[in-house]
Design a protein around this motif. Structure first.
Motif, PDB file in Angstrom:
ATOM      1  N   VAL A 189       0.897  -1.098  -0.124  1.00 60.81           N
ATOM      2  CA  VAL A 189      -0.056   0.016  -0.053  1.00 60.81           C
ATOM      3  C   VAL A 189       0.975   0.984  -0.075  1.00 60.81           C
ATOM      4  O   VAL A 189       0.547   2.283  -0.855  1.00 60.81           O
ATOM      5  CB  VAL A 189      -0.852   0.020   1.107  1.00 60.81           C
ATOM      6  CG1 VAL A 189      -1.645   1.282   1.451  1.00 60.81           C
ATOM      7  CG2 VAL A 189      -2.024  -0.988   0.945  1.00 60.81           C
ATOM      8  N   LEU A 190       1.838   1.224   0.762  1.00 59.09           N
ATOM      9  CA  LEU A 190       2.883   2.361   1.085  1.00 59.09           C
ATOM     10  C   LEU A 190       3.580   2.710  -0.541  1.00 59.09           C
ATOM     11  O   LEU A 190       3.668   3.834  -0.903  1.00 59.09           O
ATOM     12  CB  LEU A 190       3.744   2.269   1.946  1.00 59.09           C
ATOM     13  CG  LEU A 190       4.667   3.185   2.204  1.00 59.09           C
ATOM     14  CD1 LEU A 190       4.037   4.603   2.619  1.00 59.09           C
ATOM     15  CD2 LEU A 190       5.617   3.217   3.321  1.00 59.09           C
ATOM     16  N   LEU A 191       3.889   1.610  -1.155  1.00 65.02           N
ATOM     17  CA  LEU A 191       4.459   1.674  -2.542  1.00 65.02           C
ATOM     18  C   LEU A 191       3.749   2.089  -3.499  1.00 65.02           C
ATOM     19  O   LEU A 191       3.762   2.822  -4.234  1.00 65.02           O
ATOM     20  CB  LEU A 191       5.101   0.378  -2.842  1.00 65.02           C
ATOM     21  CG  LEU A 191       6.381  -0.075  -2.039  1.00 65.02           C
ATOM     22  CD1 LEU A 191       7.023  -1.503  -2.581  1.00 65.02           C
ATOM     23  CD2 LEU A 191       7.549   0.854  -2.139  1.00 65.02           C
ATOM     24  N   GLY A 192       2.395   1.742  -3.391  1.00 67.25           N
ATOM     25  CA  GLY A 192       1.271   2.151  -4.195  1.00 67.25           C
ATOM     26  C   GLY A 192       1.179   3.610  -4.301  1.00 67.25           C
ATOM     27  O   GLY A 192       0.960   4.505  -5.323  1.00 67.25           O
ATOM     28  N   LEU A 193       0.937   4.209  -2.907  1.00 67.34           N
ATOM     29  CA  LEU A 193       0.821   5.675  -2.653  1.00 67.34           C
ATOM     30  C   LEU A 193       1.839   6.620  -3.129  1.00 67.34           C
ATOM     31  O   LEU A 193       1.634   7.600  -3.938  1.00 67.34           O
ATOM     32  CB  LEU A 193       0.461   5.754  -1.132  1.00 67.34           C
ATOM     33  CG  LEU A 193      -0.873   5.179  -0.726  1.00 67.34           C
ATOM     34  CD1 LEU A 193      -0.705   5.520   0.894  1.00 67.34           C
ATOM     35  CD2 LEU A 193      -1.870   5.959  -1.259  1.00 67.34           C
ATOM     36  N   VAL A 194       3.078   6.003  -2.906  1.00 67.29           N
ATOM     37  CA  VAL A 194       4.444   6.614  -3.396  1.00 67.29           C
ATOM     38  C   VAL A 194       4.501   6.670  -4.923  1.00 67.29           C
ATOM     39  O   VAL A 194       4.585   7.727  -5.573  1.00 67.29           O
ATOM     40  CB  VAL A 194       5.611   6.176  -2.785  1.00 67.29           C
ATOM     41  CG1 VAL A 194       6.820   6.430  -3.657  1.00 67.29           C
ATOM     42  CG2 VAL A 194       5.773   6.228  -1.498  1.00 67.29           C
ATOM     43  N   ALA A 195       4.062   5.600  -5.645  1.00 67.70           N
ATOM     44  CA  ALA A 195       3.973   5.518  -7.110  1.00 67.70           C
ATOM     45  C   ALA A 195       2.949   6.479  -7.711  1.00 67.70           C
ATOM     46  O   ALA A 195       3.020   7.112  -8.634  1.00 67.70           O
ATOM     47  CB  ALA A 195       3.743   4.287  -7.538  1.00 67.70           C
ATOM     48  N   PHE A 196       1.772   6.512  -7.025  1.00 69.72           N
ATOM     49  CA  PHE A 196       0.646   7.516  -7.539  1.00 69.72           C
ATOM     50  C   PHE A 196       1.048   8.772  -7.201  1.00 69.72           C
ATOM     51  O   PHE A 196       0.536   9.569  -8.214  1.00 69.72           O
ATOM     52  CB  PHE A 196      -0.434   7.161  -6.661  1.00 69.72           C
ATOM     53  CG  PHE A 196      -1.719   8.041  -6.868  1.00 69.72           C
ATOM     54  CD1 PHE A 196      -2.515   7.690  -8.136  1.00 69.72           C
ATOM     55  CD2 PHE A 196      -2.143   8.917  -6.152  1.00 69.72           C
ATOM     56  CE1 PHE A 196      -3.678   8.642  -8.500  1.00 69.72           C
ATOM     57  CE2 PHE A 196      -3.190   9.848  -6.348  1.00 69.72           C
ATOM     58  CZ  PHE A 196      -3.893   9.743  -7.724  1.00 69.72           C
TER      59      PHE A 196
ATOM     60  N   ALA B 181       4.268  10.045  -7.458  1.00 69.20           N
ATOM     61  CA  ALA B 181       4.976  10.271  -8.520  1.00 69.20           C
ATOM     62  C   ALA B 181       4.340  10.467  -9.878  1.00 69.20           C
ATOM     63  O   ALA B 181       4.532  11.426 -10.362  1.00 69.20           O
ATOM     64  CB  ALA B 181       6.082   9.355  -8.539  1.00 69.20           C
ATOM     65  N   ILE B 182       3.582   9.770 -10.279  1.00 69.20           N
ATOM     66  CA  ILE B 182       2.912   9.848 -11.233  1.00 69.20           C
ATOM     67  C   ILE B 182       2.008  11.122 -11.541  1.00 69.20           C
ATOM     68  O   ILE B 182       1.822  11.965 -12.420  1.00 69.20           O
ATOM     69  CB  ILE B 182       1.783   8.644 -11.533  1.00 69.20           C
ATOM     70  CG1 ILE B 182       2.801   7.297 -11.651  1.00 69.20           C
ATOM     71  CG2 ILE B 182       0.786   8.858 -12.581  1.00 69.20           C
ATOM     72  CD1 ILE B 182       1.972   6.202 -11.903  1.00 69.20           C
ATOM     73  N   ALA B 183       1.365  11.418 -10.496  1.00 70.33           N
ATOM     74  CA  ALA B 183       0.769  12.769 -10.471  1.00 70.33           C
ATOM     75  C   ALA B 183       1.628  13.982 -10.464  1.00 70.33           C
ATOM     76  O   ALA B 183       1.197  14.878 -11.299  1.00 70.33           O
ATOM     77  CB  ALA B 183       0.063  12.789  -9.065  1.00 70.33           C
ATOM     78  N   ILE B 184       2.811  13.770 -10.014  1.00 73.44           N
ATOM     79  CA  ILE B 184       3.607  15.012 -10.105  1.00 73.44           C
ATOM     80  C   ILE B 184       4.074  15.101 -11.622  1.00 73.44           C
ATOM     81  O   ILE B 184       4.172  16.218 -12.186  1.00 73.44           O
ATOM     82  CB  ILE B 184       4.793  14.963  -8.996  1.00 73.44           C
ATOM     83  CG1 ILE B 184       4.289  15.278  -7.796  1.00 73.44           C
ATOM     84  CG2 ILE B 184       5.825  15.760  -9.451  1.00 73.44           C
ATOM     85  CD1 ILE B 184       5.414  15.221  -6.700  1.00 73.44           C
ATOM     86  N   VAL B 185       4.385  14.042 -12.119  1.00 75.19           N
ATOM     87  CA  VAL B 185       4.762  13.943 -13.609  1.00 75.19           C
ATOM     88  C   VAL B 185       3.753  14.405 -14.424  1.00 75.19           C
ATOM     89  O   VAL B 185       3.956  15.534 -15.361  1.00 75.19           O
ATOM     90  CB  VAL B 185       5.268  12.836 -13.979  1.00 75.19           C
ATOM     91  CG1 VAL B 185       5.375  12.487 -15.444  1.00 75.19           C
ATOM     92  CG2 VAL B 185       6.539  12.024 -13.275  1.00 75.19           C
ATOM     93  N   TRP B 186       2.594  14.127 -14.059  1.00 79.01           N
ATOM     94  CA  TRP B 186       1.508  14.608 -15.114  1.00 79.01           C
ATOM     95  C   TRP B 186       1.229  15.983 -14.800  1.00 79.01           C
ATOM     96  O   TRP B 186       1.019  16.675 -15.857  1.00 79.01           O
ATOM     97  CB  TRP B 186       0.147  13.894 -14.420  1.00 79.01           C
ATOM     98  CG  TRP B 186      -1.185  14.237 -15.440  1.00 79.01           C
ATOM     99  CD1 TRP B 186      -1.347  13.740 -16.649  1.00 79.01           C
ATOM    100  CD2 TRP B 186      -2.237  14.950 -14.936  1.00 79.01           C
ATOM    101  NE1 TRP B 186      -2.410  14.360 -17.315  1.00 79.01           N
ATOM    102  CE2 TRP B 186      -3.205  15.105 -16.286  1.00 79.01           C
ATOM    103  CE3 TRP B 186      -2.525  15.858 -14.011  1.00 79.01           C
ATOM    104  CZ2 TRP B 186      -4.229  15.889 -16.349  1.00 79.01           C
ATOM    105  CZ3 TRP B 186      -3.497  16.626 -14.064  1.00 79.01           C
ATOM    106  CH2 TRP B 186      -4.294  16.687 -15.314  1.00 79.01           C
ATOM    107  N   ILE B 187       1.187  16.591 -13.812  1.00 80.40           N
ATOM    108  CA  ILE B 187       1.087  18.133 -13.468  1.00 80.40           C
ATOM    109  C   ILE B 187       2.037  18.817 -14.285  1.00 80.40           C
ATOM    110  O   ILE B 187       1.881  19.869 -14.646  1.00 80.40           O
ATOM    111  CB  ILE B 187       0.954  18.402 -12.047  1.00 80.40           C
ATOM    112  CG1 ILE B 187      -0.278  17.952 -11.337  1.00 80.40           C
ATOM    113  CG2 ILE B 187       1.180  19.681 -11.562  1.00 80.40           C
ATOM    114  CD1 ILE B 187      -0.431  17.904  -9.820  1.00 80.40           C
ATOM    115  N   SER B 188       3.263  18.289 -14.207  1.00 80.30           N
ATOM    116  CA  SER B 188       4.570  18.869 -14.558  1.00 80.30           C
ATOM    117  C   SER B 188       4.235  18.895 -16.203  1.00 80.30           C
ATOM    118  O   SER B 188       4.568  20.111 -16.950  1.00 80.30           O
ATOM    119  CB  SER B 188       5.697  18.232 -14.441  1.00 80.30           C
ATOM    120  OG  SER B 188       5.997  18.367 -12.868  1.00 80.30           O
TER     121      SER B 188
END
Length: 56
Positions: free
Chosen positions: A8-15, A17-24
């Motif tokens: 769960v922790l790894l899933g949240l970290v991945a989500f 990171a993906i959100a930051i890349v998408w916003i960028s």
């Protein structure tokens, strides 16, 4: 910590990171906005020439 907790922790970290890349890729947090200075932004909008949409 159990395996489920780690996943769960790894899933949240991945989500996150993906959100930051998408916003960028969408231009970031402050692209094209007033950047907190609304009066300056409104002044810039009022000085732009108006388009005449009736002409084709």
């Amino acid at each position: 910590m159990t395996l489920n907790g780690i996943l769960v922790l790894l899933g949240l970290v991945a989500f996150f990171a993906i959100a930051i890349v998408w916003i960028s890729k969408q231009g970031g947090w402050q692209s094209g906005g007033c950047n907190g200075n609304c009066s300056s932004c409104m002044n810039g909008c009022s000085t732009h020439p108006k388009k005449d949409d009736t002409q084709q």
